[in-house]
Enzyme design. Structure first.
Site, PDB file in Angstrom:
ATOM      1  N   ASN A  32       0.845  -1.201   0.000  1.00  0.00           N
ATOM      2  CA  ASN A  32       0.000   0.000   0.000  1.00  0.00           C
ATOM      3  C   ASN A  32       0.873   1.240   0.000  1.00  0.00           C
ATOM      4  OD1 ASN A  32       0.451   0.881   2.861  1.00  0.00           O
ATOM      5  ND2 ASN A  32      -0.350  -1.184   3.237  1.00  0.00           N
ATOM      6  N   ILE A  61      -2.580  -7.274  14.230  1.00  0.00           N
ATOM      7  CA  ILE A  61      -1.535  -7.021  15.230  1.00  0.00           C
ATOM      8  C   ILE A  61      -2.064  -6.148  16.371  1.00  0.00           C
ATOM      9  CG2 ILE A  61       0.763  -5.998  15.548  1.00  0.00           C
ATOM     10  CD1 ILE A  61       0.922  -6.662  12.340  1.00  0.00           C
TER      11      ILE A  61
HETATM   12  O1  C5P Z   1      -8.454  -2.992  10.517  1.00  0.00           O
HETATM   13  P1  C5P Z   1      -7.907  -1.708  10.045  1.00  0.00           P
HETATM   14  O2  C5P Z   1      -6.739  -1.883   9.102  1.00  0.00           O
HETATM   15  O3  C5P Z   1      -8.851  -0.745   9.506  1.00  0.00           O
HETATM   16  O4  C5P Z   1      -7.336  -1.019  11.399  1.00  0.00           O
HETATM   17  C1  C5P Z   1      -6.332  -0.093  11.430  1.00  0.00           C
HETATM   18  C2  C5P Z   1      -5.516  -0.253  12.680  1.00  0.00           C
HETATM   19  O5  C5P Z   1      -5.262  -1.610  12.929  1.00  0.00           O
HETATM   20  C3  C5P Z   1      -4.153   0.397  12.561  1.00  0.00           C
HETATM   21  O6  C5P Z   1      -3.754   0.813  13.850  1.00  0.00           O
HETATM   22  C4  C5P Z   1      -3.279  -0.729  12.063  1.00  0.00           C
HETATM   23  O7  C5P Z   1      -1.925  -0.540  12.419  1.00  0.00           O
HETATM   24  C5  C5P Z   1      -3.888  -1.928  12.769  1.00  0.00           C
HETATM   25  N1  C5P Z   1      -3.838  -3.194  12.042  1.00  0.00           N
HETATM   26  C6  C5P Z   1      -3.040  -4.217  12.515  1.00  0.00           C
HETATM   27  N2  C5P Z   1      -3.018  -5.429  11.883  1.00  0.00           N
HETATM   28  C7  C5P Z   1      -3.756  -5.642  10.784  1.00  0.00           C
HETATM   29  C8  C5P Z   1      -4.569  -4.604  10.271  1.00  0.00           C
HETATM   30  C9  C5P Z   1      -4.576  -3.398  10.926  1.00  0.00           C
HETATM   31  O8  C5P Z   1      -2.356  -4.018  13.520  1.00  0.00           O
HETATM   32  N3  C5P Z   1      -3.692  -6.799  10.173  1.00  0.00           N
END
Ligand code: C5P
Length: 407
Positions: free
Chosen positions: A208, A306
């Site tokens: 991304n 994470i």
């Molecule tokens: O689920 P989404 O990507 O919308 O959420 C964003 C938050 O979740 C951010 O803080 C991102 O660092 C974290 N995140 C994560 N692991 C993932 C997806 C998002 O830690 N697989």
């Protein structure tokens, strides 16, 4: 800001010496006092007159000049200062410092000094890379000498690489960092940053547009506040921030492992744009394009979350967990829902995507516009530089830690 602070600035030989004039201006603008020593090499690039005009003091150059010795000898020059800054620090002066040479006013003053020293190296990339300079750097660091830079970039000589002196603002920040109290001293923090790259085959990946700038700015602001910072970062083009433990990773799985290894910490900030999916089984060899019009079918699966794993960690949940929400629509509702779903304490929500002028709003930009969302707060912060958002966020963290830990 620097009221009552006395800085002895040593300007050694290098084209970056002209930038040091701006540093003098910044120190004085912030009410600091600055006395300058100009080496013979430095005087090839800037004149004593320009330095004395900006610093408001006589410039010192000669070790054996009777005037210099009687007015303000090298011992008194250093004794009267709170911090010695060498900018630019040439390979030569670093070598003299590392080996204890004292054959001009600058090196003699440094050897005869018991004051803290901050170096801003500036030199040709080959000179910086040279094992002699690297060994001298290690020696000086071991003795507690502080460094800012050098930076990566184009040099006056036309070459590109690591060797550019830090910008005056960066040196100024290093100076203020030195003088200011460290409200997060004793706290540890984990910051995730940048994108993840999920391989399809050995040459292609799902990724991304995250530049990592906001996460890096947060890591630096936490470090400046005195926290012991671990930065787990996906691939970026940013220089490694000094004084921060860095683990570079590629995939979400690697990031989870690095974060889990970094626990326990007091504060976790997940600013990384983690890929939500990866391919089930990346190919070991490059996927070949076929002559017909068929395209490969990608079987995707979800990556580990994470932020959720850290927020719900059974043994080592940090005291404060902060997530990010990058949204293209319905920012506040999505962010609120995310706070619940992920189990974190705060969410920093920002809009991503292309604005009306066709410019990316957040990813790669120097600025950010965020909503600060907690269980019972929802504040829209003014659009500002990512550094300034980071400082404001760290101030919120300091307030939270003070309130909850009773200081
Ligand atoms: O689920 P989404 O990507 O919308 O959420 C964003 C938050 O979740 C951010 O803080 C991102 O660092 C974290 N995140 C994560 N692991 C993932 C997806 C998002 O830690 N697989």
């Amino acid at each position: 800001m620097l009221k009552d602070k006395k800085i002895l600035l040593i300007i050694s030989g290098g084209i970056a010496a002209y930038k040091t004039l701006e540093l003098i201006r910044l120190i004085r603008k912030n009410n600091g006092t600055v006395q300058c020593i100009l080496t013979e090499g430095g005087s090839q690039f800037v004149t004593p007159l320009s330095i004395s005009s900006l610093s408001g003091h006589k410039v010192y150059s000669e070790l054996w000049s009777l005037n210099d010795e009687s007015e303000m000898g090298h011992i008194r020059l250093s004794r009267g200062s709170d911090l010695i800054v060498v900018a630019p620090a040439s390979a030569d002066i670093m070598a003299k410092m590392a080996h204890g040479l004292a054959n001009d006013l600058a090196s003699t003053t440094l050897l005869a000094s018991d004051k803290p020293v901050l170096l801003a190296p500036g030199m040709n990339p080959e000179m910086w890379r040279n094992p002699a300079t690297q060994t001298n750097t290690d020696t000086l660091k071991q003795r507690g000498v502080m460094f800012t830079g050098p930076n990566d970039g184009e040099m006056a000589c036309g070459e590109t690489g690591l060797g550019r002196m830090s910008e005056p603002e960066e040196i100024f920040t290093a100076i203020t960092d030195f003088f200011f109290e460290k409200p997060l001293k004793g706290y540890s923090a984990l910051v995730t940053s940048g994108p993840t790259y999920e391989p399809l085959d050995p040459v292609r990946f799902l990724g991304n547009r995250s530049s990592g700038k906001q996460g890096y700015a947060i890591a630096k602001a936490l470090r400046n506040a005195g926290a012991d910072v671990t930065l787990v970062t996906g691939p970026t083009n940013l220089p490694d921030p000094q004084g921060v433990r860095i683990t570079s990773i590629q995939t979400a799985n690697d990031m989870l492992e690095a974060c889990t290894n970094a626990l326990p910490v007091n504060i976790a900030i997940c600013a990384a744009a983690v890929s939500d999916w990866c391919v089930d089984a990346p190919q070991m060899q490059k996927i070949k394009k076929t002559d017909d019009s068929s395209v490969p079918k990608l079987h995707l699966k979800q990556t580990p979350d994470i932020l959720k794993a850290i927020s719900t960690h059974s043994k080592n949940r940090p005291q404060l967990v902060i997530g990010f929400a990058a949204e293209t629509q319905d920012l506040e509702n999505n962010a609120k829902a995310k706070l619940k779903k992920k189990g974190c304490d705060w969410i920093i929500a920002n809009e991503v995507g292309i604005d009306a002028n066709g410019i990316e709003k957040t990813f790669g930009s120097e600025e950010n516009q965020i909503h600060f969302i907690t269980q019972d707060q929802n504040e829209k912060w003014d659009r500002a530089s990512k550094d300034s958002i980071a400082r404001k966020l760290v101030q919120q963290i300091i307030n939270h830690m003070d309130k909850n830990n009773g200081s």
